[in-house]
Design an enzyme around this catalytic site. Structure first.
Site, short mmCIF file in Angstrom:
data_model
loop_
_atom_site.label_atom_id
_atom_site.label_comp_id
_atom_site.label_asym_id
_atom_site.label_seq_id
_atom_site.Cartn_x
_atom_site.Cartn_y
_atom_site.Cartn_z
N HIS A 174 -38.82 38.28 54.69
CA HIS A 174 -37.92 39.01 55.26
C HIS A 174 -36.79 39.09 54.13
O HIS A 174 -37.00 38.50 53.00
CB HIS A 174 -37.04 38.19 56.43
CG HIS A 174 -36.86 36.80 56.35
ND1 HIS A 174 -36.14 36.20 57.13
CD2 HIS A 174 -37.16 36.02 55.26
CE1 HIS A 174 -36.08 34.63 56.83
NE2 HIS A 174 -36.56 34.72 55.43
N ARG A 200 -45.88 40.37 55.72
CA ARG A 200 -46.22 39.35 56.37
C ARG A 200 -47.67 39.22 56.62
O ARG A 200 -48.16 40.24 56.53
CB ARG A 200 -45.53 39.36 57.64
CG ARG A 200 -44.13 39.06 57.43
CD ARG A 200 -43.37 38.94 58.80
NE ARG A 200 -41.77 39.20 58.69
CZ ARG A 200 -41.11 38.97 59.63
NH1 ARG A 200 -41.38 38.87 60.91
NH2 ARG A 200 -39.70 39.16 59.32
N VAL A 257 -28.98 31.22 61.90
CA VAL A 257 -27.50 31.77 62.33
C VAL A 257 -27.21 30.87 63.77
O VAL A 257 -28.11 30.39 64.24
CB VAL A 257 -27.73 33.02 62.83
CG1 VAL A 257 -27.44 34.19 61.46
CG2 VAL A 257 -28.76 33.61 63.63
N ALA A 311 -24.60 37.56 59.63
CA ALA A 311 -25.63 38.52 58.97
C ALA A 311 -26.57 39.06 60.08
O ALA A 311 -26.48 38.76 61.30
CB ALA A 311 -26.40 37.55 58.22
C1 FA5 Z 1 -35.81 38.80 60.71
O1 FA5 Z 1 -36.79 38.84 59.86
C2 FA5 Z 1 -34.66 38.11 60.60
N1 FA5 Z 1 -34.66 37.66 59.00
C3 FA5 Z 1 -33.67 38.88 60.68
C4 FA5 Z 1 -32.28 38.33 60.63
C5 FA5 Z 1 -31.55 38.36 59.67
C6 FA5 Z 1 -31.78 37.51 62.09
C7 FA5 Z 1 -30.03 37.75 59.66
C8 FA5 Z 1 -30.50 37.02 61.96
C9 FA5 Z 1 -29.78 37.27 60.63
P1 FA5 Z 1 -37.51 39.42 62.73
O2 FA5 Z 1 -38.67 38.74 62.43
O3 FA5 Z 1 -37.04 39.59 64.19
O4 FA5 Z 1 -36.20 38.77 61.96
O5 FA5 Z 1 -37.68 40.93 61.80
C10 FA5 Z 1 -36.44 41.76 61.91
C11 FA5 Z 1 -37.14 43.17 62.01
O6 FA5 Z 1 -38.17 43.35 61.09
C12 FA5 Z 1 -37.77 43.33 63.37
O7 FA5 Z 1 -37.01 43.84 64.41
C13 FA5 Z 1 -38.65 44.59 62.73
O8 FA5 Z 1 -38.02 45.74 63.10
C14 FA5 Z 1 -38.99 44.32 61.68
N2 FA5 Z 1 -40.37 43.66 61.44
C15 FA5 Z 1 -40.77 42.47 61.63
N3 FA5 Z 1 -41.98 42.17 61.26
C16 FA5 Z 1 -42.62 43.75 61.23
C17 FA5 Z 1 -43.84 44.09 60.87
N4 FA5 Z 1 -44.93 43.06 60.67
N5 FA5 Z 1 -44.00 45.31 60.88
C18 FA5 Z 1 -42.92 46.23 60.53
N6 FA5 Z 1 -41.61 45.85 60.94
C19 FA5 Z 1 -41.52 44.38 61.37
#
Ligand code: FA5
Length: 348
Positions: A174, A200, A257, A311
């Protein structure tokens, strides 16, 4: 030789000369009549065989013939040169009135276009755009974000490890590690957005890629509140998806957070009534966000009693899919021009 025969030779030579239409034919003609073995040269050689009284008249006639043919030859050579030049000019002519051929110059990838659109919106709200490394230390990707080594949340990111023995090195799962890098380098006030690639260890399907993009946002200052987060994200969503959008914040959990939220907009396809795109809920989740955890502030040497911040992190492919109704995330990285050319609004 009689003067009739000289006259006949002259006529024949002139006829053949006019029949010659190329340089090659002309050269051949010259050899045939005026060359060393030519008819006229042979005629002149006969001079010595004639009785002396006939020689002067014959000599004059033969020389006159030679001069006339030489003149005619030069004249014809000029004509043929002009004819050949005219033919060449005609065949090489360029029709400047024809429309030009436009070379294919390509377009920006839809993900690049979306990153520019989103970062432009935040730039106008006072945010700076920064970028960071895709190969990241475990410390920035996890530990400094309040995800300790044995914490089960560490699995959530399904990380691709490059080195896991001594110093953990990963492909960042991320963009959140950039929160730490930015805060370590600067003092508040901070307002940044960070676009970038993430990786990932993922089973790829219609909504998950093993490689995708996120945009991180971070604001830290004195007196920053949840209300600032809500106002900023609502304004962002309305600029990107239309002023009529309604927004929703719900509790969610991310270790870095507190409190954490997920942020959704009302579905623009069914206007909140429920459809296939929003899974009949009427809402579409756009991103995860929250107030920066006090422990994260302490990890970078900030005093959580003085500073607060928020954030967020959003998936860029997800935004493009929503905005343009793309049904499968795998289309983005298959390099199929039929798909990519539909996003040709902004040429490179
Ligand atoms: C996070 O990665 C957190 N770092 C987000 C965050 C930042 C939360 C700051 C709070 C404060 P998450 O794993 O839900 O959260 O991923 C965020 C977004 O990345 C998802 O909603 C999706 O749109 C995108 N995403 C995650 N994994 C994938 C994937 N394998 N393929 C495409 N998009 C993805």
């Amino acid at each position: 030789m009689s003067s009739e025969r000289i006259e006949a030779l002259l006529q024949r030579a002139l006829e053949e000369l006019h029949a010659a239409t190329t340089q090659d034919a002309l050269t051949e003609w010259h050899a045939r009549y005026l060359g060393r073995r030519g008819d006229v040269t042979a005629l002149l050689r006969q001079l010595g065989t004639l009785p002396p009284e006939e020689r002067p008249a014959f000599g004059r006639a033969a020389n006159a013939l030679k001069e006339e043919l030489q003149r005619a030859y030069e004249q014809r050579e000029r004509e043929i040169r002009e004819l050949e030049l005219a033919a060449r000019i005609a065949s090489e002519a360029v029709d400047v009135t024809l429309p030009g051929r436009v070379p294919p110059i390509g377009t920006l990838h839809p993900v690049t276009q979306m990153i520019r659109e989103v970062t432009d919106i935040f730039a106008h709200l006072g945010f700076q755009v920064v970028e960071g490394p895709e190969v990241e230390y475990g410390y920035y990707a996890f530990d400094a974000l309040n995800i300790p080594p044995e914490h089960p949340a560490r699995d959530v990111w399904d990380t691709i490890f490059i080195e896991s023995d001594q110093k953990e090195i990963v492909l960042r799962p991320h963009t959140s590690p950039m929160q730490i890098r930015v805060m370590q380098r600067r003092q508040p006030p901070i307002r940044v957005v960070v676009p970038g690639r993430c990786y990932r260890y993922e089973a790829v399907d219609a909504t998950h890629e093993w490689h995708f993009h996120q945009i991180e946002g971070l604001a830290v200052d004195e007196h920053i509140t949840m209300a600032d987060l809500k106002g900023t994200l609502a304004e962002f969503a309305r600029q990107l998806f239309g002023r009529e959008r309604r927004v929703r914040f719900r509790c969610d959990f991310f270790p870095f957070v507190e409190p954490g939220v997920d942020f959704a907009i009302d579905c623009m396809f069914c206007r909140g009534e429920g459809c296939r795109v929003c899974g009949n809920s009427g809402w579409i989740e756009i991103l995860g966000a929250g107030m920066v955890h006090p422990q994260v502030l302490r990890n970078v040497g900030y005093d959580p009693e003085r500073y607060s911040g928020w954030a967020f992190g959003m998936g860029v492919e997800r935004l493009v899919m929503l905005k343009y109704g793309v049904p499968d995330i795998r289309y983005f990285y298959q390099g199929d021009l039929r798909f990519l050319q539909q996003f040709d609004r902004i040429p490179v």
